[in-house]
Design an enzyme around this catalytic site. Structure first.
Site, PDB file in Angstrom:
ATOM      1  N   ASP A 185     -13.730   2.370  43.045  1.00 13.96           N
ATOM      2  CA  ASP A 185     -13.251   1.023  42.766  1.00 13.96           C
ATOM      3  C   ASP A 185     -12.742   0.910  41.327  1.00 13.96           C
ATOM      4  O   ASP A 185     -13.393   1.410  40.403  1.00 13.96           O
ATOM      5  CB  ASP A 185     -14.458   0.084  42.964  1.00 13.96           C
ATOM      6  CG  ASP A 185     -14.079  -1.375  42.998  1.00 13.96           C
ATOM      7  OD1 ASP A 185     -13.329  -1.769  43.889  1.00 13.96           O
ATOM      8  OD2 ASP A 185     -14.567  -2.139  42.132  1.00 13.96           O
ATOM      9  N   GLU A 233      -8.909   3.992  43.526  1.00 15.40           N
ATOM     10  CA  GLU A 233      -8.210   2.706  43.565  1.00 15.40           C
ATOM     11  C   GLU A 233      -7.723   2.468  42.138  1.00 15.40           C
ATOM     12  O   GLU A 233      -8.466   2.005  41.285  1.00 15.40           O
ATOM     13  CB  GLU A 233      -9.136   1.556  43.978  1.00 15.40           C
ATOM     14  CG  GLU A 233      -8.344   0.257  44.118  1.00 15.40           C
ATOM     15  CD  GLU A 233      -9.053  -1.008  43.668  1.00 15.40           C
ATOM     16  OE1 GLU A 233      -8.613  -2.097  44.044  1.00 15.40           O
ATOM     17  OE2 GLU A 233     -10.053  -0.933  42.916  1.00 15.40           O
TER      18      GLU A 233
HETATM   19  C1  GLC Z   1     -11.509  -3.806  43.732  1.00 13.90           C
HETATM   20  C2  GLC Z   1     -11.960  -4.179  45.121  1.00 13.90           C
HETATM   21  C3  GLC Z   1     -12.060  -5.665  45.204  1.00 13.90           C
HETATM   22  C4  GLC Z   1     -13.087  -6.144  44.203  1.00 13.90           C
HETATM   23  C5  GLC Z   1     -12.732  -5.662  42.799  1.00 13.90           C
HETATM   24  C6  GLC Z   1     -13.899  -5.815  41.864  1.00 13.90           C
HETATM   25  O1  GLC Z   1     -10.217  -4.220  43.463  1.00 13.90           O
HETATM   26  O2  GLC Z   1     -11.108  -3.622  46.074  1.00 13.90           O
HETATM   27  O3  GLC Z   1     -12.398  -6.115  46.489  1.00 13.90           O
HETATM   28  O4  GLC Z   1     -13.137  -7.538  44.207  1.00 13.90           O
HETATM   29  O5  GLC Z   1     -12.407  -4.294  42.791  1.00 13.90           O
HETATM   30  O6  GLC Z   1     -14.884  -4.875  42.149  1.00 13.90           O
END
Ligand code: GLC
Length: 538
Positions: free
Chosen positions: A212, A282
């Site tokens: 994440d 991500e």
């Molecule tokens: C990422 C996740 C999202 C979350 C954010 C904070 O972007 O995909 O759902 O709210 O991180 O952890």
């Protein structure tokens, strides 16, 4: 554990290189205990749906102990399961059942921030200013104004005064909700803790991690002001690809890569002893080149390619993304990924319906999916897209997204509504709650006709299309080269891999499909508008 290494999209290479990965949003997939919230035993019971669909792996969103302010992306204990979702035994049984079906399991890791209820943050609040406990986070001395001009991704300032009972409390940094304090990755204990967390889950048999906010862990030294504080954060607008984000002090700092080199080595040690492990980033980066830095040989195996998801419905835009992506990952010898929907964005049938009709939105969604399935690399699918679910309209009183509370903007609840499995009334087989009762987010009445049971019985359904498309991918792709030729003719995109030709018609009228045997088609008529067609060139 020995997994069935049946072929996926790849003739050789590690399992993840050309995998199809299905994202399970844990709260909304299946509810075994009837409390209206999805859980791990619910997922385990429904794994045969995923095996039948023909995917290679499952990515589970966070199921760790959490107060659920951001639905699990606020972790209070990284080594335990939240009672809402089950317990550690349920997690182990899920992994075992998945492996028994030949499915790999990827779990979510949230290293940028903890929950404000994590033991470290509680200790920091308790211990007070200047304490070693506060040094694991970004605390700053009291002042009338926040320490810098950074904005939270969820709206408002990225700084909040800590609630420690003092008259003039310190500030702490949170790039997301105020219940998600950012860790200070310069502190050695932070890095060590996450290595232990990786090992904890690797020891339980998981095959990989989705990381994440991988572009956010390390901040520019001194936390300088942002030059343009009102610039939407990466991923929160659709123009990021064209923007120069080189100077954003909270994103994509060079120091993040050291973190991933260390993790790479941890995973490599496990891979050397058995099944190959992987991690996918991500990372919302400004362009394909900066994305490719996350997938250098000693870092991540993959990174999400958000440019594909952000591209408008346009043959030339898609062509540009394919060419840029393959060029960028090719430079570092990595493989690409493709994704159209996830739990943070508007579902792709609804995105593509803008300025058109819902029917055209769905036709385009299926066409974009079949196109990405023809490409080398992994495809990530989001639960419910195999049913063609549109974004649900969630009434304000039911919304739960922290960004809705912080900004008053609609937020992400509409893509997180629990799946319809069967039956005429909510919860549509999502769980054993009484007929007519709604799960944690209400399911629209129209979803009765979109359930798995209804679509299973219909050869023209989106579910039947996904099954055929995934079967074709397994069958055809291992036999074709990885090299892709990209051509655009007006509104038509043509991708070629050896004798496989994928034609995507983004125009308003039908065109001739390529000549040869039709292997797969996203709609009823090859070559029609809003249609993708796979042909083996004759
Ligand atoms: C990422 C996740 C999202 C979350 C954010 C904070 O972007 O995909 O759902 O709210 O991180 O952890």
């Amino acid at each position: 554990m020995v997994l069935d290494r049946s072929k996926n999209g790849s003739a050789d290479g590690p399992w993840w290189r050309d995998a199809t990965v299905y994202q399970v949003y844990v709260r909304s997939f299946a509810d075994a205990d009837g409390d209206g919230v999805g859980d791990l035993p619910g997922i385990t019971a429904r794994l045969p749906h995923l095996a039948d669909l023909g995917v290679d792996a499952v990515w589970l969103t966070p199921f760790y102990r959490s107060p659920q302010h951001d639905h699990g992306y606020d972790v209070a204990d990284y080594r335990d399961v939240d009672p809402l979702f089950g317990d550690l035994g349920d997690a182990e049984r899920l992994v075992e059942a998945a492996h028994g079906l030949g499915l790999r399991v990827i779990v979510d890791l949230v290293p940028n921030h903890t929950s404000s209820e994590h033991a470290w943050f509680r200790a920091a609040v308790e211990a007070g200013p200047g304490s070693p406990e506060r040094a694991r986070y970004h605390f700053r001395p009291p002042s009338p104004e926040p320490p810098n001009n950074w904005r939270s991704v969820f709206g408002g300032s990225a700084w909040t005064r800590v609630d420690d009972g003092s008259e003039d409390p310190e500030w702490y940094l949170h790039l997301f909700d105020s219940t998600q304090p950012d860790l200070d990755w310069q502190h050695p204990e932070v890095g060590d803790m996450f290595v232990d967390v990786l090992r904890f889950w690797l020891d339980r048999g998981v095959d990989g991690f989705r990381v994440d906010v991988a572009h956010g862990l390390v901040k520019a030294p001194g936390l300088p002001d942002h030059d343009d504080p009102d610039l939407p954060p990466p991923g929160r607008d659709d123009s990021m690809v064209a923007r120069d984000r080189a100077d954003e002090p909270m994103w994509d700092q060079p120091g993040v890569h050291e973190v991933y080199r260390r993790w790479h080595d941890v995973l490599a040690a496990y891979s050397a002893q058995g099944a190959e492990r992987m991690m996918v980033a991500e990372a919302w980066t400004p362009d394909a080149e900066s994305m490719s830095r996350y997938v250098r040989a000693d870092e991540f195996q993959q990174a999400f390619n958000f440019a594909w998801l952000l591209a408008p419905w346009s043959a030339s835009a898609f062509a540009g993304v394919v060419a840029d992506t393959l060029e960028a990952v090719g430079r570092v010898d990595a493989s690409a990924t493709w994704v159209l929907s996830n739990h943070d964005v508007v579902r792709h049938p609804t995105r593509y319906a803008a300025g058109a009709t819902p029917e055209r939105g769905l036709a385009r969604a299926r066409a974009a999916t079949l196109t990405m399935l023809a490409l080398p690399g992994s495809a990530y699918l989001y639960q419910g897209e195999e049913l063609g679910l549109p974004e649900a309209d969630v009434a304000p009183e039911h919304r739960t997204d922290p960004s809705w509370f912080r900004t008053g903007e609609v937020g992400r609840d509409g893509c997180r509504v629990p799946l319809p499995w069967e039956g005429d009334e909510p919860p549509y087989g999502f769980g054993p709650a009484p007929a007519g009762s709604q799960p944690w987010l209400p399911q629209p009445a129209e979803w009765a006709s979109l359930s798995v049971a209804v679509q299973q019985a219909d050869d023209d359904s989106t579910l039947a299309f996904y099954r055929r498309a995934l079967a074709a991918r397994r069958e055809v792709l291992p036999g074709v080269p990885r090299e892709v030729t990209v051509e655009v003719d007006g509104d038509v995109l043509v991708l070629r891999r050896g004798d496989l030709v994928c034609q995507l018609n983004c125009g308003e009228s039908a065109v001739e499909p390529p000549s040869g045997e039709v292997l797969a088609c996203s709609g009823p008529v090859p070559g029609a508008a809003d249609t993708a067609t796979w042909v083996r060139a004759g």
